[in-house]
Design a protein around this motif. Sequence first.
Motif, PDB file in Angstrom:
ATOM      1  N   PHE A 192      24.645  29.645 -16.479  1.00 33.52           N
ATOM      2  CA  PHE A 192      24.217  28.627 -15.517  1.00 33.52           C
ATOM      3  C   PHE A 192      25.211  28.490 -14.372  1.00 33.52           C
ATOM      4  O   PHE A 192      26.337  28.015 -14.559  1.00 33.52           O
ATOM      5  CB  PHE A 192      24.077  27.293 -16.245  1.00 33.52           C
ATOM      6  CG  PHE A 192      23.268  26.252 -15.524  1.00 33.52           C
ATOM      7  CD1 PHE A 192      21.980  25.934 -15.943  1.00 33.52           C
ATOM      8  CD2 PHE A 192      23.789  25.554 -14.446  1.00 33.52           C
ATOM      9  CE1 PHE A 192      21.231  24.959 -15.311  1.00 33.52           C
ATOM     10  CE2 PHE A 192      23.054  24.581 -13.788  1.00 33.52           C
ATOM     11  CZ  PHE A 192      21.761  24.286 -14.225  1.00 33.52           C
ATOM     12  N   GLY A 193      24.790  28.900 -13.181  1.00 28.29           N
ATOM     13  CA  GLY A 193      25.532  28.613 -11.967  1.00 28.29           C
ATOM     14  C   GLY A 193      24.972  27.350 -11.345  1.00 28.29           C
ATOM     15  O   GLY A 193      23.759  27.169 -11.273  1.00 28.29           O
ATOM     16  N   SER A 194      25.843  26.475 -10.865  1.00 31.85           N
ATOM     17  CA  SER A 194      25.384  25.130 -10.504  1.00 31.85           C
ATOM     18  C   SER A 194      25.577  24.785  -9.041  1.00 31.85           C
ATOM     19  O   SER A 194      25.676  23.603  -8.690  1.00 31.85           O
ATOM     20  CB  SER A 194      26.110  24.090 -11.369  1.00 31.85           C
ATOM     21  OG  SER A 194      27.505  24.138 -11.119  1.00 31.85           O
ATOM     22  N   ALA A 195      25.605  25.784  -8.166  1.00 27.91           N
ATOM     23  CA  ALA A 195      25.873  25.503  -6.759  1.00 27.91           C
ATOM     24  C   ALA A 195      24.864  24.544  -6.157  1.00 27.91           C
ATOM     25  O   ALA A 195      25.175  23.808  -5.223  1.00 27.91           O
ATOM     26  CB  ALA A 195      25.906  26.801  -5.962  1.00 27.91           C
ATOM     27  N   LYS A 196      23.629  24.534  -6.671  1.00 24.83           N
ATOM     28  CA  LYS A 196      22.587  23.703  -6.066  1.00 24.83           C
ATOM     29  C   LYS A 196      21.972  22.708  -7.037  1.00 24.83           C
ATOM     30  O   LYS A 196      21.023  22.014  -6.696  1.00 24.83           O
ATOM     31  CB  LYS A 196      21.484  24.598  -5.500  1.00 24.83           C
ATOM     32  CG  LYS A 196      21.919  25.459  -4.335  1.00 24.83           C
ATOM     33  CD  LYS A 196      20.825  26.382  -3.869  1.00 24.83           C
ATOM     34  CE  LYS A 196      19.638  25.609  -3.329  1.00 24.83           C
ATOM     35  NZ  LYS A 196      18.563  26.491  -2.839  1.00 24.83           N
ATOM     36  N   ALA A 219      27.929  21.139  -3.388  1.00 25.29           N
ATOM     37  CA  ALA A 219      27.148  19.940  -3.062  1.00 25.29           C
ATOM     38  C   ALA A 219      28.015  18.687  -3.045  1.00 25.29           C
ATOM     39  O   ALA A 219      27.603  17.626  -3.519  1.00 25.29           O
ATOM     40  CB  ALA A 219      25.979  19.762  -4.039  1.00 25.29           C
ATOM     41  N   ASP A 220      29.238  18.821  -2.496  1.00 22.14           N
ATOM     42  CA  ASP A 220      30.129  17.668  -2.350  1.00 22.14           C
ATOM     43  C   ASP A 220      30.339  16.962  -3.689  1.00 22.14           C
ATOM     44  O   ASP A 220      30.253  15.742  -3.792  1.00 22.14           O
ATOM     45  CB  ASP A 220      29.579  16.691  -1.309  1.00 22.14           C
ATOM     46  CG  ASP A 220      30.615  15.665  -0.873  1.00 22.14           C
ATOM     47  OD1 ASP A 220      31.821  15.967  -0.979  1.00 22.14           O
ATOM     48  OD2 ASP A 220      30.216  14.559  -0.444  1.00 22.14           O
ATOM     49  N   ALA A 221      30.606  17.762  -4.719  1.00 22.51           N
ATOM     50  CA  ALA A 221      30.906  17.310  -6.081  1.00 22.51           C
ATOM     51  C   ALA A 221      29.676  16.844  -6.855  1.00 22.51           C
ATOM     52  O   ALA A 221      29.793  16.491  -8.031  1.00 22.51           O
ATOM     53  CB  ALA A 221      31.965  16.210  -6.091  1.00 22.51           C
ATOM     54  N   ALA A 222      28.494  16.860  -6.250  1.00 22.84           N
ATOM     55  CA  ALA A 222      27.290  16.449  -6.982  1.00 22.84           C
ATOM     56  C   ALA A 222      26.996  17.385  -8.146  1.00 22.84           C
ATOM     57  O   ALA A 222      26.448  16.970  -9.170  1.00 22.84           O
ATOM     58  CB  ALA A 222      26.093  16.395  -6.034  1.00 22.84           C
ATOM     59  N   SER A 223      27.370  18.655  -8.000  1.00 26.18           N
ATOM     60  CA  SER A 223      27.162  19.617  -9.086  1.00 26.18           C
ATOM     61  C   SER A 223      27.941  19.210 -10.332  1.00 26.18           C
ATOM     62  O   SER A 223      27.400  19.185 -11.443  1.00 26.18           O
ATOM     63  CB  SER A 223      27.588  21.014  -8.635  1.00 26.18           C
ATOM     64  OG  SER A 223      27.701  21.897  -9.733  1.00 26.18           O
TER      65      SER A 223
END
Length: 413
Positions: free
Chosen positions: A79-83, A108-112
């Motif tokens: 799982f890559g979580s860039a988005k 995502a400005d730490a949202a990930s």
Amino acid sequence: MDATRRDVLRLAAGLGVGAFGAGCLEHSGLHRWWPVARDIFFARPPLPPDAPRSEWAGAHVAAYRRLGRTGAHVSDISFGSAKVASADVVREALDRGISYFDTSPDYADAASERAIGEGIRGRRDGVFLATKFCTPEGHLPADAPVAEIVAAVESSLARLGTDRVDLVHIHACNERERLLAPSFHEAFDRLREQGKVRFLGVSSHTPRMVEVMTEAIESGRFDVIMPAYSFKLWPALDRVLALARERDVGVVAMKTLKGAYHRSLPDLAGDAQSFAQSAFRWVLGNGDVSCLVISISERAQLDEYLAASGQPPTAEDVARLERYDAATGELYCRPGCGACLPACPEGVAIDEVLRAEMYAERYGDAASGRALYASLGAPAERCLGCAAPCAGACPFGLELGARTRAAHALLSA
């Protein structure tokens, strides 16, 4: 003479992306290439499948591999979580058997990190968790103070809701000085002594990737490497992966989709739904690869991507990947190449400019594309009045001047 993709790129650069439209093409005689041009410069192609196949529904991880001397056995497709923005998708991934999760403060400005943290709550022991030496504003420099690096990781732990991460990467590494920067290594040692991190890794997808990854393995300091790896690119990397196996260093492959043009070019319409699976099977066909990381943000992607788990590549996979290369040969800027860079008298980071364009166009992530472009020290604005001495410098035939000018119009808007 028939219009070509090169003609379209020249016209786009001359008109500017904002003015590049069907009407202009009609008058230019290039109207037959409008579907291609529209897809290159305007499309926001969804990576989830447009019409998921019923046989993919509910796909689960079918194979786990040992991640080098970490001793962990991780899902081959991870799982890559860039988005990612939804903790529900993270929970679903866990339910489907994904065990390796890659994140970073600057996704995502730490949202990930927050989404990952919420999604793994109560299930932390079943997760191998990787992040980067970064802040929400971007990569920490090699000369960052040790205390700042430690504080950045501690902030990641707070967002992730955990007392430890399994792996922390020196991210986007392109030179020995960054790879072996004393501040990173001292910070890692302190954090490991405190039980806040377990293993050290390095990621790279830049022109000196092979050199950096080789030195990382030979240094004995790194437990995991994360190189860009995809069909028929970087043949020298196979030797690096074999060395990693010999030294018991884990290998996490990234950048496996080669620009993700498969949903936007008419030439690839027949292969669009199977391209990602073919790409994954080819990468995982190398037994020296521990796992691959792919950005996941929606449940449909889990169905599509995990359908390739545990499967060997087939002859049809190879044929599909060959067709993709034929269709994208003069469009895709190969990360890790850099052959064009010496040709630019202005020092424009052409490869990085085109990577920013790829994020905005191919991956539908305009914010990340613009942020990367804004961070570059030599933006492509310098290309606007340039005679393009870089013309012909790309060994793969990319029209560099046209592409960088069009990228500037897109990313500086």
